[in-house]
Scaffold this motif. Sequence first.
Motif, PDB file in Angstrom:
ATOM      1  N   ASP A   1      36.555   4.437   0.452  1.00 28.25           N
ATOM      2  CA  ASP A   1      36.835   3.047   0.571  1.00 28.25           C
ATOM      3  C   ASP A   1      37.438   2.584  -0.858  1.00 28.25           C
ATOM      4  O   ASP A   1      37.493   1.390  -1.114  1.00 28.25           O
ATOM      5  CB  ASP A   1      35.724   2.214   0.906  1.00 28.25           C
ATOM      6  CG  ASP A   1      34.561   2.166   0.114  1.00 28.25           C
ATOM      7  OD1 ASP A   1      34.441   3.212  -0.979  1.00 28.25           O
ATOM      8  OD2 ASP A   1      33.632   1.439   0.191  1.00 28.25           O
ATOM      9  N   SER A   2      38.051   3.486  -1.557  1.00 31.56           N
ATOM     10  CA  SER A   2      38.715   3.082  -3.013  1.00 31.56           C
ATOM     11  C   SER A   2      39.930   3.650  -3.416  1.00 31.56           C
ATOM     12  O   SER A   2      40.298   4.685  -2.646  1.00 31.56           O
ATOM     13  CB  SER A   2      37.660   3.644  -4.103  1.00 31.56           C
ATOM     14  OG  SER A   2      36.250   3.385  -3.786  1.00 31.56           O
TER      15      SER A   2
ATOM     16  N   VAL B   1      41.777   4.894  -6.702  1.00 38.56           N
ATOM     17  CA  VAL B   1      41.697   5.046  -7.967  1.00 38.56           C
ATOM     18  C   VAL B   1      43.129   5.326  -8.683  1.00 38.56           C
ATOM     19  O   VAL B   1      43.918   5.883  -8.263  1.00 38.56           O
ATOM     20  CB  VAL B   1      40.911   6.413  -8.040  1.00 38.56           C
ATOM     21  CG1 VAL B   1      40.668   6.757  -9.472  1.00 38.56           C
ATOM     22  CG2 VAL B   1      39.666   6.293  -7.328  1.00 38.56           C
TER      23      VAL B   1
ATOM     24  N   ILE C   1      39.515   1.484 -10.574  1.00 38.75           N
ATOM     25  CA  ILE C   1      38.662   1.672  -9.291  1.00 38.75           C
ATOM     26  C   ILE C   1      38.991   0.521  -8.503  1.00 38.75           C
ATOM     27  O   ILE C   1      38.273  -0.577  -9.058  1.00 38.75           O
ATOM     28  CB  ILE C   1      37.495   2.434  -8.950  1.00 38.75           C
ATOM     29  CG1 ILE C   1      37.661   3.765  -9.868  1.00 38.75           C
ATOM     30  CG2 ILE C   1      36.831   2.501  -7.710  1.00 38.75           C
ATOM     31  CD1 ILE C   1      36.070   4.645  -9.814  1.00 38.75           C
TER      32      ILE C   1
ATOM     33  N   ASP D   1      38.765  -1.749  -4.511  1.00 37.17           N
ATOM     34  CA  ASP D   1      38.466  -1.819  -3.532  1.00 37.17           C
ATOM     35  C   ASP D   1      39.574  -1.439  -2.483  1.00 37.17           C
ATOM     36  O   ASP D   1      40.445  -2.405  -2.635  1.00 37.17           O
ATOM     37  CB  ASP D   1      37.510  -3.080  -3.007  1.00 37.17           C
ATOM     38  CG  ASP D   1      37.010  -2.875  -1.493  1.00 37.17           C
ATOM     39  OD1 ASP D   1      37.607  -3.655  -0.582  1.00 37.17           O
ATOM     40  OD2 ASP D   1      35.958  -2.246  -1.448  1.00 37.17           O
ATOM     41  N   ARG D   2      39.540  -0.561  -1.384  1.00 36.24           N
ATOM     42  CA  ARG D   2      40.930  -0.347  -0.658  1.00 36.24           C
ATOM     43  C   ARG D   2      41.030  -1.659   0.370  1.00 36.24           C
ATOM     44  O   ARG D   2      42.261  -1.809   0.851  1.00 36.24           O
ATOM     45  CB  ARG D   2      40.473   0.955   0.050  1.00 36.24           C
ATOM     46  CG  ARG D   2      41.767   1.525   0.796  1.00 36.24           C
ATOM     47  CD  ARG D   2      41.316   2.630   1.488  1.00 36.24           C
ATOM     48  NE  ARG D   2      42.418   3.332   2.134  1.00 36.24           N
ATOM     49  CZ  ARG D   2      42.327   4.535   2.681  1.00 36.24           C
ATOM     50  NH1 ARG D   2      41.393   5.459   2.374  1.00 36.24           N
ATOM     51  NH2 ARG D   2      43.307   5.121   3.289  1.00 36.24           N
TER      52      ARG D   2
ATOM     53  N   ARG E   1      36.911  -2.853  -8.962  1.00 36.03           N
ATOM     54  CA  ARG E   1      35.342  -2.441  -9.160  1.00 36.03           C
ATOM     55  C   ARG E   1      35.057  -2.167 -10.557  1.00 36.03           C
ATOM     56  O   ARG E   1      34.254  -2.472 -11.166  1.00 36.03           O
ATOM     57  CB  ARG E   1      35.349  -1.239  -8.249  1.00 36.03           C
ATOM     58  CG  ARG E   1      35.034  -1.750  -6.667  1.00 36.03           C
ATOM     59  CD  ARG E   1      34.801  -0.389  -5.929  1.00 36.03           C
ATOM     60  NE  ARG E   1      34.798  -0.713  -4.615  1.00 36.03           N
ATOM     61  CZ  ARG E   1      34.699   0.081  -3.554  1.00 36.03           C
ATOM     62  NH1 ARG E   1      34.618   1.378  -3.837  1.00 36.03           N
ATOM     63  NH2 ARG E   1      34.999  -0.359  -2.582  1.00 36.03           N
TER      64      ARG E   1
ATOM     65  N   LYS F   1      28.478   3.805 -11.575  1.00 30.97           N
ATOM     66  CA  LYS F   1      29.586   2.963 -10.720  1.00 30.97           C
ATOM     67  C   LYS F   1      30.300   1.895 -11.319  1.00 30.97           C
ATOM     68  O   LYS F   1      31.140   1.060 -10.911  1.00 30.97           O
ATOM     69  CB  LYS F   1      28.866   2.606  -9.416  1.00 30.97           C
ATOM     70  CG  LYS F   1      28.473   3.595  -8.513  1.00 30.97           C
ATOM     71  CD  LYS F   1      29.639   4.083  -7.878  1.00 30.97           C
ATOM     72  CE  LYS F   1      29.546   4.954  -6.583  1.00 30.97           C
ATOM     73  NZ  LYS F   1      30.518   5.147  -5.688  1.00 30.97           N
TER      74      LYS F   1
END
Length: 170
Positions: A85-86, A88, A98, A100-101, A107, A142
């Motif tokens: 769901d990312s 990069v 990174i 959020d898709r 993020r 994270k």
Amino acid sequence: MTPLNQYPAGQSISVYPLGRIPRFIAPWSAIALLALGFAAGCAQQHESKFVESAEALPAATFARQWTEDLQLKDDQVIDLFLRGDSVVIYTRKGFSYIIDRSSGTLRTASHLPGDIRNVRPPVILKDFVVYPTAAKFFVYDKVGRPKFDLELTYPLRSDAVGEGGIVCYG
């Protein structure tokens, strides 16, 4: 077989060269592949349609969902990877972003050590993000803070993969 490195305080990452995956993982992998083979064999066969020539897509086929201005100024994007769901992004000056898709929310933003051209595609785990190079894994949390780096027993020749807290490489 024991993993190459484990770290205290409940934070561990297990790293295995591909030829040395623990024996308890191999039987479950074989069972999963066998079950997948049976399931695929039972699937309905659909007739495929062959298109003789390329067709134009309607104008509204693709829609922009979000944009994110990273304010790179004199920096440039050199690599982009989709990981779960990312999204990069690596930049020429050694930053990793990174995003959020689905929402486009930033993020993390991290600066990676060394030459960014030597960094392979990232591995996003449950608690960590691993940035592999030929000789080391750079492990970040994270939030984007560096946690530790890990010297590899064998040089990395292909992209690393991971799930949960396990990273495999070849």
